[in-house]
Design an enzyme around this catalytic site. Structure first.
Site, mmCIF file in Angstrom:
data_model
loop_
_atom_site.group_PDB
_atom_site.id
_atom_site.type_symbol
_atom_site.label_atom_id
_atom_site.label_comp_id
_atom_site.label_asym_id
_atom_site.label_seq_id
_atom_site.Cartn_x
_atom_site.Cartn_y
_atom_site.Cartn_z
ATOM 1 N N GLY A 10 0.977 -1.332 -0.051
ATOM 2 C CA GLY A 10 0.056 -0.091 -0.098
ATOM 3 C C GLY A 10 0.852 1.342 -0.237
ATOM 4 O O GLY A 10 0.686 2.152 0.763
ATOM 5 N N VAL A 62 -3.623 -7.234 -1.036
ATOM 6 C CA VAL A 62 -3.093 -8.068 0.034
ATOM 7 C C VAL A 62 -3.914 -8.815 0.480
ATOM 8 O O VAL A 62 -3.579 -9.930 1.264
ATOM 9 C CB VAL A 62 -2.223 -7.306 1.222
ATOM 10 C CG1 VAL A 62 -1.238 -6.440 0.650
ATOM 11 C CG2 VAL A 62 -3.292 -6.211 1.839
ATOM 12 N N TYR A 153 -11.020 -1.442 13.306
ATOM 13 C CA TYR A 153 -9.911 -0.965 13.247
ATOM 14 C C TYR A 153 -9.004 -1.164 14.126
ATOM 15 O O TYR A 153 -7.815 -1.476 14.266
ATOM 16 C CB TYR A 153 -9.899 0.316 12.728
ATOM 17 C CG TYR A 153 -8.664 1.175 12.164
ATOM 18 C CD1 TYR A 153 -7.964 0.865 11.075
ATOM 19 C CD2 TYR A 153 -7.879 1.858 13.268
ATOM 20 C CE1 TYR A 153 -6.705 1.632 10.687
ATOM 21 C CE2 TYR A 153 -6.745 2.511 12.944
ATOM 22 C CZ TYR A 153 -6.006 2.556 11.678
ATOM 23 O OH TYR A 153 -5.015 3.066 11.410
ATOM 24 N N LYS A 157 -5.853 -3.435 14.553
ATOM 25 C CA LYS A 157 -4.351 -2.824 14.954
ATOM 26 C C LYS A 157 -3.904 -3.489 16.091
ATOM 27 O O LYS A 157 -2.606 -3.634 16.297
ATOM 28 C CB LYS A 157 -4.492 -1.350 14.945
ATOM 29 C CG LYS A 157 -4.578 -0.785 13.761
ATOM 30 C CD LYS A 157 -3.694 -1.039 12.540
ATOM 31 C CE LYS A 157 -3.270 -0.184 11.604
ATOM 32 N NZ LYS A 157 -2.543 -0.637 10.464
#
Ligand code: NAD
Length: 245
Positions: A10, A62, A153, A157
């Site tokens: 990315g 990915v 998210y 993470k």
């Protein structure tokens, strides 16, 4: 000495691009991976080459391991063995948990966690065979502290922390290190799109009083990718202007 070959997922925009360009300044070979922004990826390649590195742009989503395998083939064809993998690709789909659909949950976990899984599996042997192999994952302050509207998210993470520490243990005997960085709020599209009111609150809550820059993240990643970090592994390096103090 052979220049290092670095794959940055990315990296057509934002933090990934900053990392790719920083590697270019070190004279590295850089694989600029993109999912759909071909033009931006080609611009990043030009910048890397203008600063003394070599680069190719490679399309791969990915979340699709076959595309990641094709990226490895392209990297090998252009540069030979890969020394450094930076798992940077990421997305956010922010919504309060009560309203979050399973699809919004899955899509974020897929890019961050399945993406890191696929890329690390595919480049694992490269990292082991490299003289000073380096796995560097881009996590976030949100993985530590959580954040409103970001249950998907934050979970992804936080998962990256456990992934990094485990890979650090499993790769250590091979002389390969695995670390991650946890940026605070950095001035990229992901943050610039927030309402001004929210950005003002972030600046006020940050002891250094501002958003971070892509360069400030790239500098730490360049250090972790270098031989200068050879006795550091399994670490989470905060780059957040003191925000979680
Ligand atoms: P960005 O949106 O500019 O960059 C993310 C990149 O990942 C984009 O180029 C995007 O196309 C790419 N990408 C998304 N899904 C992909 C896929 N399936 N396959 C390949 N590429 C894919 O955002 P950014 O702020 O530069 O974020 C980069 C990384 O840093 C992300 O992992 C993000 O979670 C993390 N991060 C950002 C901040 C911040 O404040 N900006 C803070 C902490 C962590």
């Amino acid at each position: 000495m052979r220049p290092k070959t670095c794959v940055v997922t990315g990296s057509s925009n934002g933090i990934g691009r900053g990392i790719a360009e920083r590697f270019g300044e070190e004279g590295c070979n850089v694989v600029v991976n993109y999912r759909s922004s071909k033009e931006a990826a080609e611009e990043a390649v030009e910048t890397v080459e203008a600063s003394g590195g070599s680069a190719i742009a490679v399309q791969a989503d990915v979340t699709d391991i076959e595309q990641v395998e094709q990226m490895r083939e392209a990297a090998h064809e252009a540069f030979g063995q890969v020394d450094v993998l930076v798992n940077n690709a990421g997305i956010n789909q922010d919504v309060l948990f009560k309203e979050m659909s399973h699809e919004e949950w899955d899509v974020v976990l897929d890019v961050h966690l399945d993406g890191a899984f696929h890329c690390t599996q595919v480049f694992y042997d490269d990292l082991v065979d490299a003289e000073q192999g380096r796995l560097i994952n881009i996590s976030s302050i949100v993985g530590k502290g959580g954040n409103f509207g970001q249950a998907n998210y934050a979970t992804a993470k936080a998962g990256i922390f456990g992934f990094t520490r485990t890979l650090a243990l499993e790769l250590a005997r091979e002389g390969t290190t695995a670390n991650c960085v946890a940026p605070g709020f950095i001035s990229t599209r992901m943050v610039e799109e927030l309402p001004e009111k929210v950005k003002e609150r972030i600046r006020n809550d940050t002891p250094l009083g501002r958003l971070g820059t892509v360069k400030e993240v790239a500098e730490v990643v360049a250090f972790l990718a270098s031989d200068r970090s050879s006795f550091i592994t399994g670490e989470i390096i905060d780059i957040n202007g003191g925000k979680d103090l």
